[in-house]
Design an enzyme around this catalytic site. Structure first.
Site, short mmCIF file in Angstrom:
data_model
loop_
_atom_site.label_atom_id
_atom_site.label_comp_id
_atom_site.label_asym_id
_atom_site.label_seq_id
_atom_site.Cartn_x
_atom_site.Cartn_y
_atom_site.Cartn_z
N GLY A 7 0.84 -1.21 0.00
CA GLY A 7 0.00 0.00 0.00
C GLY A 7 0.87 1.25 0.00
O GLY A 7 0.52 2.28 0.59
N LYS A 14 1.36 7.97 2.79
CA LYS A 14 1.75 9.36 2.49
C LYS A 14 1.60 10.27 3.72
O LYS A 14 2.52 11.02 4.05
CB LYS A 14 0.83 9.84 1.37
CG LYS A 14 1.06 11.25 0.92
CD LYS A 14 0.26 11.53 -0.34
CE LYS A 14 -1.19 11.83 0.03
NZ LYS A 14 -2.04 12.12 -1.13
N ASP A 84 0.95 -7.34 -8.14
CA ASP A 84 -0.47 -7.66 -7.99
C ASP A 84 -0.52 -8.57 -6.75
O ASP A 84 -0.01 -9.70 -6.80
CB ASP A 84 -0.94 -8.38 -9.26
CG ASP A 84 -2.28 -9.06 -9.05
OD1 ASP A 84 -2.88 -8.89 -7.96
OD2 ASP A 84 -2.73 -9.76 -9.97
N ASP A 176 -3.70 0.23 16.74
CA ASP A 176 -4.86 1.06 17.06
C ASP A 176 -4.23 2.41 17.35
O ASP A 176 -3.56 2.56 18.37
CB ASP A 176 -5.59 0.52 18.30
CG ASP A 176 -6.85 1.33 18.57
OD1 ASP A 176 -6.71 2.57 18.70
OD2 ASP A 176 -7.94 0.76 18.64
N HIS A 177 -4.37 3.33 16.45
CA HIS A 177 -3.53 4.53 16.58
C HIS A 177 -3.85 5.34 17.85
O HIS A 177 -3.06 6.14 18.28
CB HIS A 177 -3.56 5.39 15.32
CG HIS A 177 -4.76 6.26 15.16
ND1 HIS A 177 -5.97 5.78 14.72
CD2 HIS A 177 -4.96 7.58 15.37
CE1 HIS A 177 -6.84 6.76 14.68
NE2 HIS A 177 -6.27 7.88 15.07
N GLU A 215 -15.88 14.39 16.73
CA GLU A 215 -15.20 14.89 15.53
C GLU A 215 -16.09 15.90 14.84
O GLU A 215 -17.32 15.82 14.93
CB GLU A 215 -14.94 13.75 14.57
CG GLU A 215 -14.02 12.69 15.09
CD GLU A 215 -13.62 11.73 13.98
OE1 GLU A 215 -12.65 12.04 13.28
OE2 GLU A 215 -14.30 10.71 13.81
N ASP A 234 -16.30 1.69 13.41
CA ASP A 234 -15.19 2.59 13.06
C ASP A 234 -14.47 3.11 14.30
O ASP A 234 -13.25 3.27 14.28
CB ASP A 234 -15.76 3.77 12.25
CG ASP A 234 -14.67 4.68 11.73
OD1 ASP A 234 -13.70 4.17 11.14
OD2 ASP A 234 -14.76 5.92 11.92
N HIS A 239 -11.09 2.00 19.04
CA HIS A 239 -10.50 3.11 19.80
C HIS A 239 -11.17 3.34 21.16
O HIS A 239 -10.50 3.51 22.18
CB HIS A 239 -10.59 4.42 19.01
CG HIS A 239 -10.04 4.32 17.62
ND1 HIS A 239 -8.90 3.61 17.33
CD2 HIS A 239 -10.43 4.87 16.44
CE1 HIS A 239 -8.64 3.72 16.04
NE2 HIS A 239 -9.55 4.47 15.47
N LYS A 339 -19.46 11.78 14.35
CA LYS A 339 -19.00 12.69 13.30
C LYS A 339 -19.87 13.94 13.34
O LYS A 339 -21.00 13.90 13.84
CB LYS A 339 -19.19 12.03 11.93
CG LYS A 339 -18.42 10.73 11.74
CD LYS A 339 -17.02 10.99 11.26
CE LYS A 339 -16.27 9.69 10.97
NZ LYS A 339 -14.82 9.86 11.08
#
Ligand code: BG6
Length: 481
Positions: A7, A14, A84, A176-177, A215, A234, A239, A339
C-alpha cells in the site's frame, strides 16, 4: 531491517508512515542499516517513488525538512516494486529484491511487513509471504496491520485464524492509533507516578468515567467504507474500547507488555455483556442531520455523496458500560463518539464523588465535583478541577489546574508505534484477546441495530449528539462534561 510496505502509494503511507519513518530517522531511532521496499499497483520507478516520499515529507512531516543532505540520505533507502498482491509469482520476485538488497547493503535479515491495505487483502498477502519464502528469515519477521480487524465477531475470529497460520501472536502488531497517542500512553504513568491518584482510582472515590471522542468532520469521501461500518465499528469497537481498557485497568505489577495487556484483558473479561434486548437501555445511536459546524452550513448524512437516502447507519454512539470487578463495581463508564459534532475533542473525564456537598450545601453551592480531565486530542494536557475560595468575593468556586504539552515537540502516534514495533515492544498494540473480547461486547449491539431494536436518533450537525445521549447520564444523576 527491511520494511516491506504494502500500500506504498496509499493515503496512510503518504500522511503517516513516511513522515513517521523520517522523524524516527532524524532522531536516530531506526536501525543503522535499513531499507524500505514499497509495494503498489501502479508502475513507478524507484526515482518516482522516492519523489513521492519526498513530497509527503514536505507536506506532512512534524520536523521540517531543513537538512537536504539528511533528507536525501533517507529517501535513498526507498525501493519500489509493482505487484499484484493476489499473484503468488510476484512474491518470488519480491523475495529476490529483498534478498539482493539485504546482501548488497549487509542488512540483517529482519523483515517488517506493513499491510497498509484494505483488510480483505490481509489473508492473501500473509499466505503469499509464507508461500514465497519471504517469511522464512534468519532474523525476526513481524506483521503490522491496521483496522478494521473483522466486521463482526465471527469474521474477526476467521481472520485471526488465517493470520495465525503464518504469524504467531507475538509477531502480529495490530495498530490502534489511539494507543499511540502520547496522552493515552500517559494514563498508566499518571496513576503509577502519583500516589494521590493511585489511592483514589477506585469505586470508593470515583462517581463515573466519561470518554468522549467527538469529531467535526463528516465522511471525508469514505462513504463506501463508513456506511457499512458506522461509528460502532469505526470508533467504538477499537478506539473507544482501548481508551476504556487503558483507563479502567489496574496498575500492573511492572510495566511490561505482558503485564499491561494482562490487566487490559481483565477489564474486558469483567465488562458486562448485554443481551440484545437490553441494548436500547444503554446505547444511543444517532445520525447527523443538516446543521452548522465551525460556522459553516453542512449537509445531513443522508445527502452525503455515496450514501443511500434510506441509510440507517450510525454516525454517533453513546453508551453506558459496567466493569464488574471489585474496583469499579457501581461506577458507570460512559462513552460517546460521533461525526459532525460541535468540536474535535478526545478526552477522558474522571468525576469524583462529592460527599461534602450534602453536608455543607449552602457554602458549597457554587462548587463542582473534583474532575480529572485527560485531554488526548487535538491538544494534549491534564486538568484537575478543584474548589477554591475566590479572593474577590469569598465564594468557593471551581478552579482548573492545568498542564498542557508543547504540541510541536509531541511525537505522532505512528512514530511511537512504528518505533515500538521495530523494537519488538507490543505494549501499545491490540492483542487478539482484547480485539475478540471487544467484538463480544459489540456483537449484541450490532444485532440490536440490525433488528431495529434501538431507535435511530437524528442530531443536528454541530451539536454534541442527540438528546437521548444526555438523558443516558441524566438517568443516573450525571451530565456530560
Ligand atoms: C479512524 C477512523 O480510525 O480514526 C476515522 O476510521 C476517524 O473515521 C479517526 O476520523 C479519528 O482519529 P483521530 O486521531 O483524528 O482522533
Amino acid at each position: 531491517m527491511t520494511f516491506v510496505l504494502f500500500g506504498a502509494t496509499g493515503d496512510l503511507a503518504k500522511r503517516k508512515i513516511y513522515p513517521a519513518l523520517y522523524n524516527l530517522f532524524l532522531n536516530q531511532k531506526l536501525p543503522d542499516t535499513f531499507l524500505v521496499v514499497g509495494i503498489g499497483r501502479s508502475s513507478l520507478s524507484d526515482r518516482e517513488y522516492q519523489d513521492r516520499v519526498t513530497e509527503s515529507l514536505y507536506t506532512f512531516s512534524r520536523h521540517l525538512v531543513n537538512d537536504k543532505a539528511k533528507k536525501k540520505e533517507f529517501v535513498k533507502k526507498f525501493r519500489y516494486t509493482q505487484l499484484d498482491i493476489s499473484n503468488a509469482d510476484g512474491y518470488k520476485q519480491l523475495l529476490e529484491i529483498v534478498e539482493h538488497n539485504e546482501q548488497e547493503f549487509q542488512i540483517m535479515e529482519n523483515r517488517m511487513f506493513y499491510l497498509s491495505v484494505a483488510p480483505e487483502f490481509f489473508e492473501v498477502i500473509s499466505f503469499n509471504i509464507q508461500k514465497s519464502g519471504l517469511g522464512a528469515t534468519k532474523g525476526w519477521k513481524r506483521l503490522i496491520i491496521e483496522k478494521p480487524f473483522g466486521h463482526d465477531l465471527k469474521s474477526a475470529q476467521e481472520l485471526n485464524e488465517k493470520l495465525s497460520r503464518v504469524f504467531e501472536e507475538h509477531e502480529i502488531y495490530r495498530i490502534d492509533h489511539y494507543l499511540g497517542k502520547p496522552m493515552v500512553q500517559n494514563l498508566e504513568a499518571l496513576a503509577f507516578a502519583n500516589p494521590v491518584l493511585q489511592s483514589l482510582w477506585n469505586n470508593q472515590y470515583i462517581a463515573n468515567v466519561q470518554i468522549t471522542a467527538s469529531e467535526t468532520v463528516g465522511l471525508e469521501g469514505r462513504a463506501g467504507y463508513y456506511d457499512k461500518a458506522g461509528a460502532i465499528r469505526d470508533m467504538v469497537q477499537n478506539h473507544m474500547m482501548q481508551l476504556l481498557m487503558m483507563t479502567a485497568m489496574s496498575l500492573p505489577k511492572q510495566i511490561s507488555a505482558q503485564e499491561i495487556r494482562g490487566e487490559k484483558r481483565k477489564v474486558m473479561e469483567s465488562l458486562r455483556l448485554m443481551d440484545k434486548k437490553e441494548v436500547a437501555k444503554n446505547v444511543v445511536r444517532g445520525q447527523y442531520g443538516p446543521g452548522e459546524v465551525n460556522s459553516e452550513a453542512v449537509i445531513g448524512y443522508l445527502k452525503e455523496p455515496g450514501v443511500e437516502d434510506t441509510s440507517s447507519n450510525d454516525t454517533f454512539i453513546s453508551a453506558r458500560l459496567w466493569v464488574d470487578n471489585a474496583f469499579w463495581e457501581g461506577v458507570p463508564f460512559y462513552i460517546r463518539t460521533g461525526k459532525r459534532m460541535a468540536e474535535k475533542s478526545t478526552k477522558i473525564v474522571i468525576e469524583f464523588k462529592n460527599p461534602l456537598k450534602e453536608l455543607y450545601s449552602k457554602e458549597l453551592q457554587n462548587t463542582g465535583p473534583n474532575l480529572l480531565i485527560v485531554y488526548v486530542n487535538p491538544n494534549e494536557g491534564v486538568s484537575l478541577q478543584l474548589n477554591s475560595k475566590n479572593p474577590l468575593n469569598g465564594e468557593i468556586e471551581p478552579i482548573l489546574v492545568n498542564f498542557s504539552a508543547n504540541k510541536a515537540n509531541v511525537p505522532e502516534a505512528y512514530e511511537l508505534l512504528i518505533h515500538d514495533a521495530l523494537k519488538g515492544d507490543s505494549t501499545f498494540f491490540a492483542h487478539w484477546n482484547e480485539v475478540e473480547l471487544s467484538w463480544k461486547w459489540v456483537q449484541p449491539i450490532l444485532e440490536a441495530f440490525e433488528e431495529n431494536l434501538v431507535p435511530l436518533q437524528t442530531y443536528c450537525a454541530g451539536s454534541m449528539g442527540p438528546e437521548a445521549s444526555d438523558d443516558l447520564l441524566d438517568e443516573d444523576g450525571f451530565k456530560w462534561w
